[in-house]
Design an enzyme around this catalytic site. Structure first.
Site, PDB file in Angstrom:
ATOM      1  N   CYS A 118      -0.405  -6.418  16.174  1.00 28.87           N
ATOM      2  CA  CYS A 118       0.991  -6.053  16.480  1.00 28.87           C
ATOM      3  C   CYS A 118       1.849  -7.292  16.695  1.00 28.87           C
ATOM      4  CB  CYS A 118       1.046  -5.202  17.745  1.00 28.87           C
ATOM      5  SG  CYS A 118       0.254  -3.592  17.617  1.00 28.87           S
ATOM      6  N   HIS A 177      -4.729  -1.024  16.218  1.00 32.43           N
ATOM      7  CA  HIS A 177      -5.645  -1.988  15.579  1.00 32.43           C
ATOM      8  C   HIS A 177      -7.003  -1.967  16.298  1.00 32.43           C
ATOM      9  CE1 HIS A 177      -1.528  -3.454  14.656  1.00 32.43           C
ATOM     10  NE2 HIS A 177      -2.054  -3.613  13.448  1.00 32.43           N
ATOM     11  N   LYS A 220     -10.654   0.888   3.568  1.00 39.46           N
ATOM     12  CA  LYS A 220     -11.289   0.348   2.360  1.00 39.46           C
ATOM     13  C   LYS A 220     -12.788   0.612   2.373  1.00 39.46           C
ATOM     14  CE  LYS A 220      -7.825  -3.162   1.334  1.00 39.46           C
ATOM     15  NZ  LYS A 220      -7.406  -4.542   1.506  1.00 39.46           N
ATOM     16  N   CYS A 229      -6.248  -2.072  21.273  1.00 43.08           N
ATOM     17  CA  CYS A 229      -4.951  -1.576  20.800  1.00 43.08           C
ATOM     18  C   CYS A 229      -5.200  -0.350  19.926  1.00 43.08           C
ATOM     19  CB  CYS A 229      -4.246  -2.667  19.991  1.00 43.08           C
ATOM     20  SG  CYS A 229      -2.783  -2.058  19.125  1.00 43.08           S
ATOM     21  N   CYS A 261      -2.186  -8.563  21.271  1.00 48.10           N
ATOM     22  CA  CYS A 261      -2.760  -7.974  20.052  1.00 48.10           C
ATOM     23  C   CYS A 261      -2.195  -8.732  18.860  1.00 48.10           C
ATOM     24  CB  CYS A 261      -2.418  -6.492  19.938  1.00 48.10           C
ATOM     25  SG  CYS A 261      -2.857  -5.802  18.316  1.00 48.10           S
ATOM     26  N   LYS A 270      -8.748   8.900   8.530  1.00 46.76           N
ATOM     27  CA  LYS A 270      -7.896   7.707   8.411  1.00 46.76           C
ATOM     28  C   LYS A 270      -8.318   6.907   7.182  1.00 46.76           C
ATOM     29  CE  LYS A 270      -5.913   3.923  11.014  1.00 46.76           C
ATOM     30  NZ  LYS A 270      -5.925   3.070  12.174  1.00 46.76           N
ATOM     31  N   HIS A 281       0.840  -1.203   0.000  1.00 47.74           N
ATOM     32  CA  HIS A 281       0.000   0.000   0.000  1.00 47.74           C
ATOM     33  C   HIS A 281       0.877   1.256   0.000  1.00 47.74           C
ATOM     34  CE1 HIS A 281       0.901   0.402   4.260  1.00 47.74           C
ATOM     35  NE2 HIS A 281       0.324  -0.756   4.542  1.00 47.74           N
ATOM     36  N   HIS A 294       3.925   1.547   2.384  1.00 47.63           N
ATOM     37  CA  HIS A 294       5.119   0.803   1.962  1.00 47.63           C
ATOM     38  C   HIS A 294       5.864   1.582   0.876  1.00 47.63           C
ATOM     39  CE1 HIS A 294       2.300  -2.767   2.937  1.00 47.63           C
ATOM     40  NE2 HIS A 294       3.019  -2.513   4.001  1.00 47.63           N
TER      41      HIS A 294
END
Length: 506
Positions: free
Chosen positions: A128, A146, A299, A143, A125, A296, A17, A20
């Site tokens: 993580c 997440h 999708k 978390c 989690c 944020k 994505h 990266h």
């Protein structure tokens, strides 16, 4: 001089994505900058193939592990090639040499009685892939990284690395080396993480739960915790533990996102200290990308930016330019296909590409396909040339991650000044009279030569487009180490083939 630049290695449980692409593009810009300065540079990027998340992702697709890892590795590699990352080493943690070195490091630390086996009950989690303290969680007990993933209460026996014996030493290292973590906001955050005594770090997972990983050398019923395995790649890429890695390691700079500051700023240095190894030179930390309006990316909202889609629509340099221009080191930055398109059209298209196109075409048409030879320079010419050298010289100096936006902004400001210069000098009017024709030649020469200097600088940021522009100008190869030198275009020299550098996109 050497420079060893690393990106994180990316989990392969999902497709590549924008995050990266971003970190790896920034690493590539830093590599090109250091090469332009005459450094010997190595850039590593790649994929983290172990751990519970990757194991579950393979199972969901009904694929065998090796088939899944090969598919994902190829996918990441093709995206990095697409966005122009000139990496020297592509990491795959399933490589046998890497796994052996990881086990070797664990055995070394175990032999020093710094790894203990104990039963543990804690909050885990899966996102993580680590245990969390209560203070790590939100008020709702989730978390923060997440929030859609339920944390689990887990009780199991594992191996733990003693962390507290190294905390004061790590704090001292940070105090003695103010550049160890940049920018300062993240250095302060790391010091905060080290302000209280550290709990032992769980460095194993029972094979009853996770099998995709490096076997613990001292207990075959366990695999290595994915972070312990992944972080060691920075050493195994340069052939540690074989002799010869030291000269690269002494100049190692890790580029990371702020979400992985703790593994890189706490776990990794303590792992290295425990193994009796020196710490990396620097952690360069960046913030995250969010959707337009600061929302944020998700999708379900539909505001995710796909690097492949951007490159197909706008070309690779539109993406690279936006990432370089709008990244902010210590606060999140907005991105969307619309914002990238606007920046591409207004800055690359209107301010830089359009100027090159109109002046090169004018010279091609009116001076027989040549760069005209200049006459005497005016005060306006000298002022512009001085501005060009000042703006471009930012690329003839060492660039740190947080410098990139300002260095690219300087080029945009310069392009605006050049457009004002050409509009004011009006060479198309000067050309009409025999009396002012020499002045016209000078204005065209000065503009084209200044554009050459800009494009030589931009070879570090948008190399594909910069190379095309330099070919249009038939410019000689840029000097190494690079520095902005004027008057390198040959008067009465031939122009190359003129093409539209940044065609407008709706």
């Amino acid at each position: 001089m050497k420079s060893y630049i690393t990106t994180p290695i990316y989990y392969v449980n999902g497709s590549p994505h924008i995050g990266h692409a971003f970190t790896s593009v920034m690493a590539d810009i830093l590599k090109r900058n250091r090469q332009a300065l005459g450094c010997d540079v190595m850039l590593s990027t790649g994929v983290d193939e172990h751990g519970q998340k990757n194991q579950e992702a393979a199972a969901e697709l009904g694929m065998g592990y090796q088939e899944f890892l090969d598919m994902r590795g190829k996918e990441f590699r093709s995206v990095f090639d697409l966005v122009g990352i000139s990496y020297d080493y592509f990491v795959r943690t399933s490589r046998e040499g890497h796994k052996q070195a990881v086990a070797g490091m664990e055995q070394t630390i175990f032999d020093k009685d710094l790894i203990v086996k104990k039963n543990y009950t804690g909050t885990y989690c899966k996102g993580c892939e680590e245990f969390k303290k209560e203070s790590d969680l939100t008020e709702d007990g989730q978390c923060p990284l997440h929030p859609t993933m339920q944390v689990e209460q887990t009780e199991e026996t594992n191996y733990f690395l003693k962390m507290e014996p190294f905390r004061e030493r790590l704090l001292q290292h940070i105090a003695d080396n103010p550049d160890f973590v940049q920018p300062e906001a993240f250095r302060n955050e790391l010091k905060q993480m080290l302000a209280e005594p550290l709990e032992d770090l769980c460095i194993s997972r029972p094979k009853s739960r996770v099998t995709l990983g490096v076997d613990l050398p001292f207990d075959p019923d366990f695999v290595t915790y994915v972070w312990f395995d992944a972080l060691t790649n920075y050493l195994t890429n340069i052939d540690w533990p074989e002799d010869g890695y030291q000269s690269w390691w002494a100049e190692c700079e890790h580029l990371i996102g702020k979400d992985i500051l703790k593994p890189h700023g706490v776990y990794w240095p303590i792992m290295l200290m425990a193994a009796g190894l020196p710490l990396p030179k620097k952690l360069s930390v960046h913030s995250h990308w969010v959707g337009a309006g600061g929302v944020k990316m998700s999708k379900s909202i539909g505001n995710v930016v796909d690097p492949i889609e951007v490159v197909e629509k706008l070309g690779v340099d539109a993406l690279r330019w936006y990432l370089a221009r709008h990244m902010r080191a210590d606060s999140d930055s907005q991105i969307s296909v619309e914002l990238i398109t606007q920046t591409y059209n207004s800055e690359l298209g209107n301010k830089i590409g359009n100027l090159l196109s109109r002046v090169a075409k004018f010279s091609n048409k009116n001076f027989g396909g040549k760069v005209p030879a200049p006459g005497p320079l005016s005060a306006e010419d000298e002022a512009l040339r001085k501005s060009v050298v000042e703006a471009a010289s930012g690329f003839s100096r060492w660039i740190d991650l947080q410098d990139i936006p300002a260095r690219t902004q300087a080029i945009v400001t310069l392009a605006e000044e050049m457009n004002e210069y050409i509009d004011k000098q009006a060479p198309w009017t000067l050309f009409k009279s025999e009396d002012t024709r020499e002045r016209c030649q000078t204005v065209i020469y000065v503009t084209l030569d200044c554009l050459r200097v800009i494009m030589e600088a931009l070879q570090q940021v948008i190399p594909g487009s910069a190379d095309k522009a330099l070919a249009m100008l038939n410019a000689p190869a840029a000097p190494r180490p690079w520095t902005p030198v004027l008057d390198r275009l040959e008067g009465n020299g031939d122009l190359g083939e003129i093409e539209s550098l940044f065609p407008r996109v709706q």
